[in-house]
Design a protein around this motif. Structure first.
Motif, PDB file in Angstrom:
ATOM      1  N   HIS A  29       0.853  -1.184   0.000  1.00 54.29           N
ATOM      2  CA  HIS A  29       0.000   0.000   0.000  1.00 54.29           C
ATOM      3  C   HIS A  29       0.896   1.244   0.000  1.00 54.29           C
ATOM      4  O   HIS A  29       2.105   1.168   0.159  1.00 54.29           O
ATOM      5  CB  HIS A  29      -0.916   0.024   1.214  1.00 54.29           C
ATOM      6  CG  HIS A  29      -0.213   0.344   2.497  1.00 54.29           C
ATOM      7  ND1 HIS A  29       0.726  -0.495   3.044  1.00 54.29           N
ATOM      8  CD2 HIS A  29      -0.293   1.428   3.305  1.00 54.29           C
ATOM      9  CE1 HIS A  29       1.182   0.040   4.154  1.00 54.29           C
ATOM     10  NE2 HIS A  29       0.597   1.212   4.335  1.00 54.29           N
ATOM     11  N   LYS A  58       3.144  -0.524 -10.302  1.00 52.74           N
ATOM     12  CA  LYS A  58       2.777  -1.482  -9.273  1.00 52.74           C
ATOM     13  C   LYS A  58       1.280  -1.764  -9.228  1.00 52.74           C
ATOM     14  O   LYS A  58       0.858  -2.799  -8.722  1.00 52.74           O
ATOM     15  CB  LYS A  58       3.257  -0.996  -7.904  1.00 52.74           C
ATOM     16  CG  LYS A  58       4.763  -1.060  -7.728  1.00 52.74           C
ATOM     17  CD  LYS A  58       5.162  -0.702  -6.315  1.00 52.74           C
ATOM     18  CE  LYS A  58       6.657  -0.816  -6.112  1.00 52.74           C
ATOM     19  NZ  LYS A  58       7.052  -0.489  -4.723  1.00 52.74           N
ATOM     20  N   TYR A  59       0.478  -0.829  -9.719  1.00 49.13           N
ATOM     21  CA  TYR A  59      -0.963  -1.093  -9.712  1.00 49.13           C
ATOM     22  C   TYR A  59      -1.582  -1.031 -11.107  1.00 49.13           C
ATOM     23  O   TYR A  59      -2.798  -1.122 -11.247  1.00 49.13           O
ATOM     24  CB  TYR A  59      -1.693  -0.145  -8.751  1.00 49.13           C
ATOM     25  CG  TYR A  59      -1.537   1.323  -9.050  1.00 49.13           C
ATOM     26  CD1 TYR A  59      -2.368   1.967  -9.955  1.00 49.13           C
ATOM     27  CD2 TYR A  59      -0.567   2.077  -8.408  1.00 49.13           C
ATOM     28  CE1 TYR A  59      -2.244   3.319 -10.218  1.00 49.13           C
ATOM     29  CE2 TYR A  59      -0.422   3.432  -8.667  1.00 49.13           C
ATOM     30  CZ  TYR A  59      -1.269   4.044  -9.572  1.00 49.13           C
ATOM     31  OH  TYR A  59      -1.123   5.382  -9.835  1.00 49.13           O
ATOM     32  N   ILE A  81       0.992  -7.219 -10.885  1.00 48.70           N
ATOM     33  CA  ILE A  81      -0.085  -7.419  -9.915  1.00 48.70           C
ATOM     34  C   ILE A  81      -0.266  -8.905  -9.626  1.00 48.70           C
ATOM     35  O   ILE A  81      -0.430  -9.322  -8.482  1.00 48.70           O
ATOM     36  CB  ILE A  81      -1.393  -6.797 -10.427  1.00 48.70           C
ATOM     37  CG1 ILE A  81      -1.269  -5.270 -10.499  1.00 48.70           C
ATOM     38  CG2 ILE A  81      -2.568  -7.194  -9.536  1.00 48.70           C
ATOM     39  CD1 ILE A  81      -2.439  -4.592 -11.176  1.00 48.70           C
TER      40      ILE A  81
END
Length: 256
Positions: A31, A41-42, A48
């Motif tokens: 997070h 990263k997302y 993922i």
């Protein structure tokens, strides 16, 4: 055996059920991504998927930076101000000002798209007068608050460990100026560099003492000593600027 138990027992040389697995900084947190430098990263589907696989099977390390322990001679952050931020498609430049009793200092940092690091384009120390300005700042350690650490510790639970980042005193000196200037001063004014490293050590020691009294730990990572290793510097320089100071910090940690 939990991830935390596995890591701590391994570091102590005790028997564990299997070797702990950590895949590096990209997997240190699930997070709090930087939308600009860590967008992949997302957004990257393969990444993922890999992260999802990783979190079910491997250990988790979370980095926590020691409050107020920066690479600007551990200058108190209340004297450091972001004055301008210029963003383009592929990078962002951040302009800072350091207020000192002897005049202001300026520096510029840069972050680039999807690269998880930061570059210093302009350094605050451009000559010896600037060093005097930095040293003129009054250094006091206020009451440190570690609420964010305790929240992270609670969230992590037994899944992994928090690694507390502490700067090597030497690197808080070298990062105030262009690295070639730092190397030149080592050759031409070593005593000045040694004295600055002593100043940084005393400041970091005070911060570390406060943290240890609050129960922060047990894993610490001292960063930056590679700048005093070959080919940049000799083993003799390392023994002067790194070893004695890190040894004292490590002894403090072990005694806590």
């Amino acid at each position: 055996m939990t991830g935390r138990e596995r890591i701590l027992k391994t570091l102590k040389g005790e028997r564990v059920d299997r070797v702990p697995i950590w895949l590096g900084r990209a997997f240190s947190s699930d997070h709090g991504f930087n939308d600009f430098t860590e967008e992949f990263k997302y957004r990257d589907k393969k990444f993922i998927e890999l992260r999802s696989h990783y979190y079910g099977r491997c250990e988790i390390f979370r980095q926590y930076s020691m409050p107020r322990c920066n690479r600007l001679l551990v200058t108190p952050p209340e004297y450091i101000h972001l004055t301008e931020k210029k963003q383009s498609k592929d990078h962002v430049n951040m302009h800072f000002e350091i207020s000192t009793p002897k005049g202001r200092l300026t520096y510029i940092d840069q972050e680039q798209k999807n690269i998880s690091t930061r570059w210093r384009l302009e350094y605050p120390v451009k000559n010896k007068r600037d060093i005097e300005k930095l040293l003129a700042i009054d250094f006091k350690v206020p009451s440190l608050v570690f609420d964010d650490y305790y929240e992270l510790e609670k969230e992590l639970g037994d899944k992994g460990v928090i690694v507390i980042r502490v700067e090597s005193p030497m690197v808080t000196v070298s990062n105030t100026m262009p690295f070639q200037d730092f190397l030149m001063y080592i050759a031409t004014d070593f005593e000045m560099i040694k004295e600055l490293t002593e100043v940084a050590f005393e400041r970091i020691k005070q911060l570390l003492q406060r943290a240890l009294k609050k129960g922060i730990g047990p894993i610490f990572r001292i960063m930056g000593c590679e700048q005093a290793t070959p080919p940049m510097n000799s083993p003799e320089i390392y023994n002067e600027l790194v070893y004695p100071y890190e040894k004292k910090l490590i002894e403090m940690i072990h005694e806590a």
